[in-house]
Design an enzyme around this catalytic site. Structure first.
Site, PDB file in Angstrom:
ATOM      1  N   LYS A  14       7.435 117.783  58.495  1.00 10.58           N
ATOM      2  CA  LYS A  14       7.864 117.691  59.892  1.00 10.58           C
ATOM      3  C   LYS A  14       7.817 116.206  60.236  1.00 10.58           C
ATOM      4  O   LYS A  14       6.724 115.616  60.296  1.00 10.58           O
ATOM      5  CB  LYS A  14       6.885 118.435  60.808  1.00 10.58           C
ATOM      6  CG  LYS A  14       6.902 119.958  60.668  1.00 10.58           C
ATOM      7  CD  LYS A  14       5.717 120.535  61.434  1.00 10.58           C
ATOM      8  CE  LYS A  14       5.816 122.022  61.666  1.00 10.58           C
ATOM      9  NZ  LYS A  14       4.512 122.591  62.116  1.00 10.58           N
ATOM     10  N   GLU A  49      10.081 130.280  69.246  1.00 11.91           N
ATOM     11  CA  GLU A  49      11.114 129.981  68.251  1.00 11.91           C
ATOM     12  C   GLU A  49      12.133 131.102  68.137  1.00 11.91           C
ATOM     13  O   GLU A  49      12.860 131.200  67.149  1.00 11.91           O
ATOM     14  CB  GLU A  49      10.467 129.687  66.896  1.00 11.91           C
ATOM     15  CG  GLU A  49       9.588 128.453  66.955  1.00 11.91           C
ATOM     16  CD  GLU A  49       9.035 128.024  65.611  1.00 11.91           C
ATOM     17  OE1 GLU A  49       9.414 128.606  64.587  1.00 11.91           O
ATOM     18  OE2 GLU A  49       8.209 127.094  65.604  1.00 11.91           O
TER      19      GLU A  49
HETATM   20  P1  PGA Z   1       4.639 124.011  65.924  1.00 10.16           P
HETATM   21  O1  PGA Z   1       4.657 125.201  64.875  1.00 10.16           O
HETATM   22  O2  PGA Z   1       5.937 123.333  65.915  1.00 10.16           O
HETATM   23  O3  PGA Z   1       4.324 124.705  67.219  1.00 10.16           O
HETATM   24  O4  PGA Z   1       3.500 123.119  65.514  1.00 10.16           O
HETATM   25  C1  PGA Z   1       5.548 125.321  63.813  1.00 10.16           C
HETATM   26  C2  PGA Z   1       4.789 125.609  62.537  1.00 10.16           C
HETATM   27  O5  PGA Z   1       3.561 125.744  62.554  1.00 10.16           O
HETATM   28  O6  PGA Z   1       5.368 125.620  61.470  1.00 10.16           O
HETATM   29 ZN    ZN Z   2       3.001 125.903  60.465  1.00 11.64          ZN
END
Ligand code: PGA
Ligand code: ZN
Length: 428
Positions: A339, A209
């Site tokens: 998400k 990221e």
């Molecule tokens: P991931 O991690 O997109 O690799 O699952 C992001 C997070 O845990 O917030």
């Molecule tokens: Zn997370």
């Protein structure tokens, strides 16, 4: 009312070079819009299932040709020529067509790509910005811009497991605009890069990221370097810039306990450790401090940190209304990490968001470690009035496309940024 003329899809690559899905939706009036879906690395076990081809000879099994074929075939056939009065109607048809609890037959990646492409096509057809269309889907007015929480240091699965903590994020606290928040972030990121070059002998790798990822000897060094970087940028830790952490502890939790570096901790000891960090460092938000299946200890963690630090559930909740209901009953967290691809449709993500809101929680709208240049997340965070947005670092175009979109939205709407402190109104 929107009539779908056709949906189609393409396999594209995400920011880690892995395949993902881009869908295009054409409406009867000729409107065309596309959307791409992200993908995680530290995924929760309760997440909706991304359909991958499993052919080891191609992209190590990660290909998305089957998901693409499902859009071009079954999903297109089911939607073609149909008129929808709402996003919910379309999402429901796709969900029923899939027929599984976890979206494994057609793939959550296929289903979400279509859900998003349809939303964007509707916004275009209505001639409104996407953030406004998202606000209308949520049946609420535009209120605020989210406060960004920005990845500074990375560990865990995003950075070769060099440090057990997955993300250490900075939270611009005194900033009252997106513009200022990003300028403060730049100052801290630059001083952190200098600091670790001096301490660890190199300009360290940047992780999935875009965070800096030197070989921290322990989590405390990670926290201490972040505090030092804030000071060296001429800002006040805790007042101008605070810290947030994603412990992502499911990934170092086994039946034996939490393997935090050399130490093996049981649930209460882990809570004690988290509380100590919260006392010692200017921490305002703590995500996945405990494992996704450690339901017994989560309420105690929330009680311990209540009023001081937001207790955020990511892998624990997986944006899943059933898990959120359970967390509300138990008093397990006070913030939902939302998400959309964990649940696989906009409508179910909306339901998750509404449940969180009605429990008095805050909501952080989050990207994934595998992102694309698509910027719908910024519009979603504004339209759904996310308290925070979590996109990663201020490097790499798949992250910047979201920050730049937030700057555009700020310039266009002049909406105020959500008030500080994050902890205001934390229910006891
Ligand atoms: P991931 O991690 O997109 O690799 O699952 C992001 C997070 O845990 O917030
Ligand atoms: Zn997370």
């Amino acid at each position: 009312m929107f009539t779908v003329e056709k949906v189609s899809a393409l396999e594209i690559l995400d920011s880690r070079g892995r395949p993902t899905v881009k869908a295009t939706c054409i409406l009867r009036d000729g409107t065309v819009a596309s959307a791409s879906v992200p993908s995680g690395a530290s995924t929760g076990t309760a997440e909706a299932i991304e359909l991958r081809d499993g052919d080891p000879k191609r992209y190590q099994g990660l290909g998305c040709r089957k998901a693409v074929a499902n859009i071009n075939g079954e999903i297109d056939q089911a939607l073609r020529g149909r008129t929808f009065r709402s996003q919910e109607e379309l999402d429901l048809i796709i969900r029923d067509l899939d027929g599984t609890e976890n979206k494994s037959r057609l793939g959550a990646n296929a289903q979400l790509a279509v859900s998003l492409a349809f939303a964007r096509a509707c916004a275009h057809a209505r001639q409104v910005p996407l953030y406004r269309h998202f606000a209308d889907i949520m049946e609420q007015p535009l209120r605020t811009l989210p406060r960004p929480t920005i990845n500074l240091f990375s560990g865990g699965k995003h950075a070769g497991e060099l440090c057990p903590l997955q993300d250490l994020l900075i939270v611009p606290a005194s900033a009252t605009t997106m513009d200022q928040a990003l300028a403060d972030t730049f100052a801290v990121y630059q001083s952190a890069a200098k600091l670790i070059a001096k301490k660890y002998g190199m300009r360290a790798l940047s992780a999935d990221e875009g965070g800096l990822a030197p070989v921290f000897p322990n989590p405390e060094a990670m926290f201490a370097d972040a505090v030092e970087a804030i000071q060296q940028a001429g800002l006040r830790p805790g007042e101008d810039v605070a810290l947030a952490v994603d412990v992502a502890s499911s990934h170092f939790h086994t039946k034996a306990g939490y393997q935090l570096g050399e130490r093996l901790l049981d649930g209460p000891a882990m809570i004690g450790q988290l509380a100590q960090w919260a006392k010692r460092y200017p921490l305002v938000s703590l995500e996945d401090g405990l494992s996704e299946d450690d339901w017994d200890h989560w309420p105690k963690l929330r009680e311990t940190l209540s009023g001081k630090v937001r207790v955020v559930g990511d892998d624990l909740l997986c944006t899943n209304p059933k898990r959120i209901r359970k967390a509300v009953e138990l008093g397990a967290v006070d913030t939902l990490l939302l998400k959309v691809n964990q649940i696989g449709s906009l409508s179910e993500a909306k339901q998750a968001c509404l449940l969180a809101r009605s429990a008095g929680w805050q909501v952080t709208i989050s990207a994934r470690s595998g992102e694309t240049e698509d910027n719908w997340l910024a519009d979603l965070a504004v339209g759904w009035a996310g308290d925070q947005i979590k996109v990663g670092s201020i490097t790499q175009s798949e992250r910047l496309s979201k920050y730049n979109r937030l700057l555009e939205i700020e310039a266009e709407t002049r909406l105020p940024m959500v008030a500080w402190p994050l902890s205001a109104g934390v229910p006891k």
